[in-house]
Design a protein around this motif. Structure first.
Motif, mmCIF file in Angstrom:
data_model
loop_
_atom_site.group_PDB
_atom_site.id
_atom_site.type_symbol
_atom_site.label_atom_id
_atom_site.label_comp_id
_atom_site.label_asym_id
_atom_site.label_seq_id
_atom_site.Cartn_x
_atom_site.Cartn_y
_atom_site.Cartn_z
ATOM 1 N N PRO A 17 10.558 -54.588 -29.042
ATOM 2 C CA PRO A 17 10.895 -54.372 -27.631
ATOM 3 C C PRO A 17 10.121 -53.187 -27.037
ATOM 4 O O PRO A 17 9.685 -52.297 -27.777
ATOM 5 C CB PRO A 17 12.399 -54.069 -27.663
ATOM 6 N N ASN A 59 11.174 -60.391 -24.095
ATOM 7 C CA ASN A 59 11.709 -59.051 -23.831
ATOM 8 C C ASN A 59 10.742 -58.240 -22.967
ATOM 9 O O ASN A 59 11.151 -57.551 -22.031
ATOM 10 C CB ASN A 59 11.985 -58.324 -25.158
ATOM 11 N N CYS A 63 11.777 -56.954 -19.377
ATOM 12 C CA CYS A 63 11.840 -55.499 -19.250
ATOM 13 C C CYS A 63 10.979 -55.032 -18.069
ATOM 14 O O CYS A 63 11.407 -54.206 -17.253
ATOM 15 C CB CYS A 63 11.362 -54.886 -20.561
ATOM 16 N N HIS A 67 12.268 -53.426 -14.283
ATOM 17 C CA HIS A 67 11.816 -52.146 -13.729
ATOM 18 C C HIS A 67 10.959 -52.333 -12.470
ATOM 19 O O HIS A 67 10.295 -51.389 -12.027
ATOM 20 C CB HIS A 67 11.041 -51.350 -14.798
ATOM 21 N N LEU A 240 18.152 -51.586 -20.450
ATOM 22 C CA LEU A 240 17.777 -52.285 -19.211
ATOM 23 C C LEU A 240 18.826 -52.165 -18.107
ATOM 24 O O LEU A 240 18.590 -52.556 -16.972
ATOM 25 C CB LEU A 240 17.484 -53.765 -19.487
ATOM 26 N N ASN A 246 15.251 -44.858 -16.369
ATOM 27 C CA ASN A 246 14.059 -45.058 -17.208
ATOM 28 C C ASN A 246 12.776 -44.748 -16.443
ATOM 29 O O ASN A 246 11.877 -44.081 -16.960
ATOM 30 C CB ASN A 246 13.980 -46.510 -17.701
#
Ligand code: GLU
Length: 287
Positions: A17, A59, A63, A67, A240, A246
């Motif tokens: 990941p 993933n 991901c 974002h 997530l 993040n």
């Protein structure tokens, strides 16, 4: 809109990941493409099947999407580009720039840190062999957009590196350069851990008669003991459910401090558009 002809890319290997180090690279390459009114492409470096982790490709895409990092066009997969790699191997072969090598890692190590061209003049091979490039170039420095002129270990860059492995798989330098040419990449943005790889790849670009693209190496994310975040080092995957946190952390690694006003996870787009302006304008910009 692609007014400038800038084409950048993010090229993760699906061996696990994405972690904070990968997010910094994804975000830095995304911002650089946006600031240059360019395209940002996603390439999955799935050239090495034994290293692919189940679910990692999905993933990576979910991901990035979580974002707000949305790539342009279709995703490129190295696993679907074998014909192109084979064409380049044939081209190099017809120029007499490849040779078979039977050396084991142990043998090479015993002779020194770098491969010394042991099999260059061999006329016959018996055991499984890799294909090496007769490297004509010794790159001793590269120009990095952030770090300026970088001296590189020219022993490493003048090595006759492998283009096809003993197990028949294409090697990273070959696949990456072949793809960067085919995808029309004008600037490679990647982590500082790949500076030597960039210099080796510059030699391959030149061998293929191409001018290497621009490059920008981004700071690495490390553990407290200095080890770099990587899948092999078991860097933790990203949560997530906290995309704004993040992104804020990733931007801090890129020297950009997000104002406190962005706290809600619904504000991904606001954070990104703030970051694009900050990347372009701020005096604290890392560039
Ligand atoms: N796929 C490799 C990685 O994730 C290389 C990326 C690149 O060529 O920039 O480290």
């Amino acid at each position: 809109m692609n007014q400038t002809g800038y084409v950048g890319r993010f090229a993760p290997s699906p061996s696990g990941p994405l972690h904070m180090g990968s997010l910094v690279t994804a975000l830095g390459s995304f911002l650089q493409a946006k600031v240059n009114n360019g395209k940002w492409l996603l390439r999955i470096d799935d050239i090495d099947p034994p290293r692919i982790q189940a679910g990692a490709i999905e993933n990576i895409q979910s991901c990035l999407t979580a974002h707000g990092l949305i790539w342009d066009g279709d995703v490129f997969f190295q696993s679907q580009n074998a014909e192109h790699y084979e064409r380049i191997i044939s081209q190099l072969n017809s120029q007499k720039l490849l040779y078979p090598c039977e050396c084991t890692r142990g043998k090479i190590k015993a002779l020194g840190e770098f491969y010394k061209g042991t099999c260059r003049e061999k006329t016959q091979v018996k055991s499984p062999y890799s294909l090496r490039l007769k490297n004509q170039f010794e790159i001793s420095q590269i120009e990095d957009r952030r770090l300026g002129t970088l001296q590189v270990n020219s022993q490493a860059t003048q090595e006759d590196f492998i283009v096809r492995r003993k197990d028949g798989l294409y090697a990273y330098h070959l696949a990456s350069v072949a793809d960067d040419i085919q995808m029309g990449i004008t600037e490679i943005v990647r982590g500082e851990d790949l500076i030597t790889a960039t210099a080796c790849q510059w030699a391959l670009f030149k061998t293929l008669g191409r001018t290497p693209p621009e490059c920008l190496h981004l700071p690495l994310v490390t553990f407290a003991d200095g080890r770099k975040f990587s899948k092999q080092n078991h860097a933790p995957g990203l949560d997530l459910s906290k995309p704004v946190k993040n992104l804020t952390d990733a931007l801090a690694y890129l020297n950009l401090t997000v104002p406190n006003s962005f706290q809600s996870n619904h504000q991904i787009d606001e954070v990104l558009s703030w970051a694009i302006h900050a990347w372009a304008d701020s005096p604290s910009n890392i560039l």
